[in-house]
Design a protein around this motif. Sequence first.
Motif, PDB file in Angstrom:
ATOM      1  N   ASP A 111      31.215 -24.432 -35.276  1.00  0.00           N
ATOM      2  CA  ASP A 111      30.713 -25.078 -36.490  1.00  0.00           C
ATOM      3  C   ASP A 111      31.918 -25.543 -37.299  1.00  0.00           C
ATOM      4  O   ASP A 111      32.348 -24.889 -38.245  1.00  0.00           O
ATOM      5  CB  ASP A 111      29.854 -24.098 -37.289  1.00  0.00           C
ATOM      6  CG  ASP A 111      29.137 -24.764 -38.460  1.00  0.00           C
ATOM      7  OD1 ASP A 111      29.483 -25.920 -38.783  1.00  0.00           O
ATOM      8  OD2 ASP A 111      28.257 -24.124 -39.061  1.00  0.00           O
ATOM      9  N   TRP A 112      32.470 -26.692 -36.927  1.00  0.00           N
ATOM     10  CA  TRP A 112      33.692 -27.154 -37.563  1.00  0.00           C
ATOM     11  C   TRP A 112      33.483 -27.531 -39.018  1.00  0.00           C
ATOM     12  O   TRP A 112      34.403 -27.442 -39.833  1.00  0.00           O
ATOM     13  CB  TRP A 112      34.310 -28.311 -36.774  1.00  0.00           C
ATOM     14  CG  TRP A 112      33.411 -29.487 -36.544  1.00  0.00           C
ATOM     15  CD1 TRP A 112      32.597 -29.712 -35.479  1.00  0.00           C
ATOM     16  CD2 TRP A 112      33.248 -30.612 -37.413  1.00  0.00           C
ATOM     17  NE1 TRP A 112      31.935 -30.903 -35.622  1.00  0.00           N
ATOM     18  CE2 TRP A 112      32.319 -31.481 -36.791  1.00  0.00           C
ATOM     19  CE3 TRP A 112      33.804 -30.972 -38.640  1.00  0.00           C
ATOM     20  CZ2 TRP A 112      31.931 -32.686 -37.380  1.00  0.00           C
ATOM     21  CZ3 TRP A 112      33.427 -32.173 -39.225  1.00  0.00           C
ATOM     22  CH2 TRP A 112      32.501 -33.013 -38.603  1.00  0.00           C
ATOM     23  N   ARG A 113      32.283 -27.932 -39.363  1.00  0.00           N
ATOM     24  CA  ARG A 113      32.015 -28.250 -40.775  1.00  0.00           C
ATOM     25  C   ARG A 113      32.140 -27.007 -41.648  1.00  0.00           C
ATOM     26  O   ARG A 113      32.725 -27.043 -42.735  1.00  0.00           O
ATOM     27  CB  ARG A 113      30.622 -28.863 -40.923  1.00  0.00           C
ATOM     28  CG  ARG A 113      30.468 -30.244 -40.310  1.00  0.00           C
ATOM     29  CD  ARG A 113      29.088 -30.814 -40.567  1.00  0.00           C
ATOM     30  NE  ARG A 113      28.927 -32.158 -40.018  1.00  0.00           N
ATOM     31  CZ  ARG A 113      28.606 -32.424 -38.760  1.00  0.00           C
ATOM     32  NH1 ARG A 113      28.397 -31.410 -37.907  1.00  0.00           N
ATOM     33  NH2 ARG A 113      28.496 -33.658 -38.346  1.00  0.00           N
ATOM     34  N   ALA A 114      31.599 -25.882 -41.152  1.00  0.00           N
ATOM     35  CA  ALA A 114      31.697 -24.633 -41.911  1.00  0.00           C
ATOM     36  C   ALA A 114      33.143 -24.165 -41.996  1.00  0.00           C
ATOM     37  O   ALA A 114      33.599 -23.679 -43.038  1.00  0.00           O
ATOM     38  CB  ALA A 114      30.824 -23.557 -41.265  1.00  0.00           C
ATOM     39  N   LEU A 115      33.889 -24.319 -40.898  1.00  0.00           N
ATOM     40  CA  LEU A 115      35.292 -23.917 -40.913  1.00  0.00           C
ATOM     41  C   LEU A 115      36.102 -24.784 -41.862  1.00  0.00           C
ATOM     42  O   LEU A 115      36.992 -24.293 -42.566  1.00  0.00           O
ATOM     43  CB  LEU A 115      35.875 -24.010 -39.500  1.00  0.00           C
ATOM     44  CG  LEU A 115      35.507 -22.879 -38.549  1.00  0.00           C
ATOM     45  CD1 LEU A 115      36.004 -23.188 -37.150  1.00  0.00           C
ATOM     46  CD2 LEU A 115      36.092 -21.560 -39.034  1.00  0.00           C
ATOM     47  N   ALA A 116      35.811 -26.083 -41.890  1.00  0.00           N
ATOM     48  CA  ALA A 116      36.515 -26.980 -42.799  1.00  0.00           C
ATOM     49  C   ALA A 116      36.273 -26.583 -44.252  1.00  0.00           C
ATOM     50  O   ALA A 116      37.198 -26.569 -45.070  1.00  0.00           O
ATOM     51  CB  ALA A 116      36.084 -28.420 -42.555  1.00  0.00           C
ATOM     52  N   ALA A 117      35.027 -26.232 -44.553  1.00  0.00           N
ATOM     53  CA  ALA A 117      34.706 -25.809 -45.910  1.00  0.00           C
ATOM     54  C   ALA A 117      35.381 -24.486 -46.246  1.00  0.00           C
ATOM     55  O   ALA A 117      35.922 -24.297 -47.343  1.00  0.00           O
ATOM     56  CB  ALA A 117      33.190 -25.683 -46.068  1.00  0.00           C
ATOM     57  N   PHE A 118      35.373 -23.557 -45.288  1.00  0.00           N
ATOM     58  CA  PHE A 118      36.006 -22.259 -45.500  1.00  0.00           C
ATOM     59  C   PHE A 118      37.507 -22.405 -45.767  1.00  0.00           C
ATOM     60  O   PHE A 118      38.081 -21.756 -46.645  1.00  0.00           O
ATOM     61  CB  PHE A 118      35.791 -21.375 -44.278  1.00  0.00           C
ATOM     62  CG  PHE A 118      36.642 -20.136 -44.251  1.00  0.00           C
ATOM     63  CD1 PHE A 118      36.338 -19.050 -45.043  1.00  0.00           C
ATOM     64  CD2 PHE A 118      37.768 -20.080 -43.438  1.00  0.00           C
ATOM     65  CE1 PHE A 118      37.136 -17.912 -45.029  1.00  0.00           C
ATOM     66  CE2 PHE A 118      38.562 -18.950 -43.413  1.00  0.00           C
ATOM     67  CZ  PHE A 118      38.245 -17.860 -44.216  1.00  0.00           C
TER      68      PHE A 118
END
Length: 209
Positions: A111-118
Amino acid sequence: MGWACVAPLQQALAVVGDDIAWLSAAERERWAGFSGIQRRRQFVAGRWLARRLLAHVGAGAAELGLEPDGRCSAPPPWRVSISHSGDWIGVAVAAAGLAGLDLQVENPGRDWRALAAFAGLQPCPDPAYFYRHWTLAEAWLKAHPDIHSLSALRGLRWQPDAVGPAWHGQVGDLHWAFVGAAAPEWVTGLLPQSLRPAAGEGWAPLSVA
């Protein structure tokens, strides 16, 4: 000047074998603390490749240290950085300068979107953009021993810059990023099937909050 070697993990393990007596006492203790077999293999391969690369570039039989946060250290003026992802292991070294290397294999299930946000990365429109900025941030972290967590780089932004101090490239689904005084010189003679990536794109940090 910096040097880097990225090679298949299995190639390193085939050379190293099962003997870990060459590891220091601190390294063996660290190795024993990993519960997973794959993580133990990555650790051994990385420390072995770091020794080989340092010897190759003229550091001799450098005695490697182990920082409290797990980073590998070498006697001054040498700097060393180890990274692994998927089936790949990589090491970067430099004399009297920065050395930070990060590898990331694209994972369709991540989930790269979640990692980017994190990680507080700038908005990422697609996976390739995410992996570029993720590896750049990780390499920057590894090159700076005074930064102890990726969370400290939440405000980090990047802009293209031909003179670095960071470079990013891609070979198939493997992304690499290097931080140093210049783009790395790739060493391919240490292990079979070592990569010689094309020259990467230069990047520079725009801001750190």
